[in-house]
Write a protein that holds these residues in place. Structure first.
Motif, PDB file in Angstrom:
ATOM      1  N   CYS A 101      68.454 -61.539  -7.511  1.00 41.17           N
ATOM      2  CA  CYS A 101      67.031 -61.213  -7.367  1.00 41.17           C
ATOM      3  C   CYS A 101      66.131 -62.314  -7.935  1.00 41.17           C
ATOM      4  O   CYS A 101      65.061 -62.605  -7.392  1.00 41.17           O
ATOM      5  N   ARG A 102      66.565 -62.902  -9.037  1.00 42.01           N
ATOM      6  CA  ARG A 102      65.777 -63.963  -9.662  1.00 42.01           C
ATOM      7  C   ARG A 102      65.674 -65.178  -8.742  1.00 42.01           C
ATOM      8  O   ARG A 102      64.583 -65.730  -8.548  1.00 42.01           O
ATOM      9  N   ALA A 103      66.783 -65.586  -8.181  1.00 43.33           N
ATOM     10  CA  ALA A 103      66.784 -66.740  -7.285  1.00 43.33           C
ATOM     11  C   ALA A 103      65.931 -66.474  -6.053  1.00 43.33           C
ATOM     12  O   ALA A 103      65.181 -67.351  -5.604  1.00 43.33           O
ATOM     13  N   ASN A 138      58.850 -80.848  -3.654  1.00 45.17           N
ATOM     14  CA  ASN A 138      57.817 -80.547  -4.648  1.00 45.17           C
ATOM     15  C   ASN A 138      58.324 -79.550  -5.689  1.00 45.17           C
ATOM     16  O   ASN A 138      58.025 -79.670  -6.886  1.00 45.17           O
ATOM     17  N   ALA A 139      59.080 -78.567  -5.238  1.00 39.88           N
ATOM     18  CA  ALA A 139      59.598 -77.548  -6.152  1.00 39.88           C
ATOM     19  C   ALA A 139      60.557 -78.149  -7.168  1.00 39.88           C
ATOM     20  O   ALA A 139      60.555 -77.770  -8.345  1.00 39.88           O
ATOM     21  N   SER A 140      61.353 -79.095  -6.722  1.00 36.07           N
ATOM     22  CA  SER A 140      62.347 -79.712  -7.612  1.00 36.07           C
ATOM     23  C   SER A 140      61.691 -80.534  -8.716  1.00 36.07           C
ATOM     24  O   SER A 140      62.328 -80.852  -9.725  1.00 36.07           O
ATOM     25  N   LYS A 141      60.418 -80.858  -8.545  1.00 40.08           N
ATOM     26  CA  LYS A 141      59.702 -81.638  -9.555  1.00 40.08           C
ATOM     27  C   LYS A 141      59.172 -80.770 -10.701  1.00 40.08           C
ATOM     28  O   LYS A 141      58.854 -81.294 -11.772  1.00 40.08           O
ATOM     29  N   ILE A 142      59.078 -79.466 -10.470  1.00 40.67           N
ATOM     30  CA  ILE A 142      58.488 -78.613 -11.508  1.00 40.67           C
ATOM     31  C   ILE A 142      59.493 -77.661 -12.140  1.00 40.67           C
ATOM     32  O   ILE A 142      59.200 -77.057 -13.172  1.00 40.67           O
ATOM     33  N   LEU A 145      66.375 -76.181  -9.819  1.00 37.19           N
ATOM     34  CA  LEU A 145      66.695 -75.243  -8.745  1.00 37.19           C
ATOM     35  C   LEU A 145      68.199 -75.072  -8.603  1.00 37.19           C
ATOM     36  O   LEU A 145      68.953 -76.039  -8.674  1.00 37.19           O
ATOM     37  N   SER A 146      68.605 -73.846  -8.377  1.00 35.66           N
ATOM     38  CA  SER A 146      70.013 -73.586  -8.104  1.00 35.66           C
ATOM     39  C   SER A 146      70.279 -73.887  -6.628  1.00 35.66           C
ATOM     40  O   SER A 146      69.349 -74.041  -5.831  1.00 35.66           O
ATOM     41  N   SER A 147      71.534 -73.953  -6.247  1.00 31.61           N
ATOM     42  CA  SER A 147      71.881 -74.217  -4.851  1.00 31.61           C
ATOM     43  C   SER A 147      71.373 -73.108  -3.946  1.00 31.61           C
ATOM     44  O   SER A 147      70.980 -73.352  -2.800  1.00 31.61           O
ATOM     45  N   ARG A 148      71.342 -71.884  -4.461  1.00 31.63           N
ATOM     46  CA  ARG A 148      70.846 -70.751  -3.677  1.00 31.63           C
ATOM     47  C   ARG A 148      69.340 -70.847  -3.468  1.00 31.63           C
ATOM     48  O   ARG A 148      68.838 -70.553  -2.370  1.00 31.63           O
ATOM     49  N   GLU A 149      68.633 -71.267  -4.489  1.00 27.54           N
ATOM     50  CA  GLU A 149      67.182 -71.434  -4.359  1.00 27.54           C
ATOM     51  C   GLU A 149      66.853 -72.579  -3.413  1.00 27.54           C
ATOM     52  O   GLU A 149      65.935 -72.465  -2.582  1.00 27.54           O
TER      53      GLU A 149
END
Length: 205
Positions: A101-103, A138-142, A145-149
């Motif tokens: 759920c978190r991912a 952009n998300a990876s900069k803040i 991230l997991s592989s699922r995300e």
């Protein structure tokens, strides 16, 4: 002089701290409504609201994410509101299908992390196919991230995007994205129709 300077810096620090508290409170206030849901996300007595907030609150408070509020996504729905909608519905779908759920919630919030108006003439060609990669970058900069995300962000436009989602979380986000978009468009249309009806009735009576 040093004492006065220290006091001056102390006052500046206090003002900045007070401002950050006010900003955080305002952002918490904004995170209270998901289109189509009766759940108040600030309700501390609602188990879903409480758990959901713990998953995404750090991201929602991020200035980079907050910039999404400057852009519209569907009619008058901001991209930030759309992202919150997708995040919450991804979370609830993940609950039902039994995955992380978190991912799902975090990927849902970050799935459209880009800053241009995709409806303007200056929109990059093949926007539907390219913006998932931009959002992922952009998300990876803040945040980490997991592989699922990563997969969920990258393939949220499936089946338009090439490649089949690898994880349940990816399906949760792509379904939530389409569901949220449908609700947002329907909500705006219903509001417009309601206003026209009121205006027509008012003109008659």
């Amino acid at each position: 002089r040093d004492v006065l300077g220290s006091r001056g810096l102390g006052d500046v620090y206090k003002r900045q701290r007070k401002r950050s508290v006010v900003v955080k409170c305002l952002r918490r206030f904004l995170m209270n409504k998901v289109i189509g849901s009766r759940v108040d996300l600030n309700d501390d007595n609602n188990k879903y609201a409480v758990e959901f907030r713990t998953y995404i609150e750090d991201l929602f408070d991020n200035d980079t994410v907050q910039k999404l509020d400057r852009f519209t996504q569907h009619f008058h729905t901001s991209r930030l509101q759309h992202s919150l909608n997708v995040s919450y519905y991804s979370y609830r779908i993940a609950k039902v299908i039994g995955c992380d759920c978190r991912a799902a919630a975090r990927a849902g919030l970050l799935h459209d992390l880009f800053w241009y108006d995709w409806k303007s003439k200056k929109t990059p060609q093949m926007h539907a196919f390219l913006h998932p990669r931009l959002a992922l970058k952009n998300a990876s900069k803040i945040t980490e991230l997991s592989s699922r995300e990563e997969d969920a962000i990258l393939k949220h436009m499936w089946p338009l995007y090439r490649g089949i989602p690898k994880y349940k979380e990816s399906y949760a986000v792509t379904l939530a994205d389409k569901y949220a978009a449908t609700l947002e468009i329907g909500y705006q249309w219903s509001n417009t129709a309601a206003k026209k009806i009121v205006s027509l009735v008012s003109s008659i009576i």
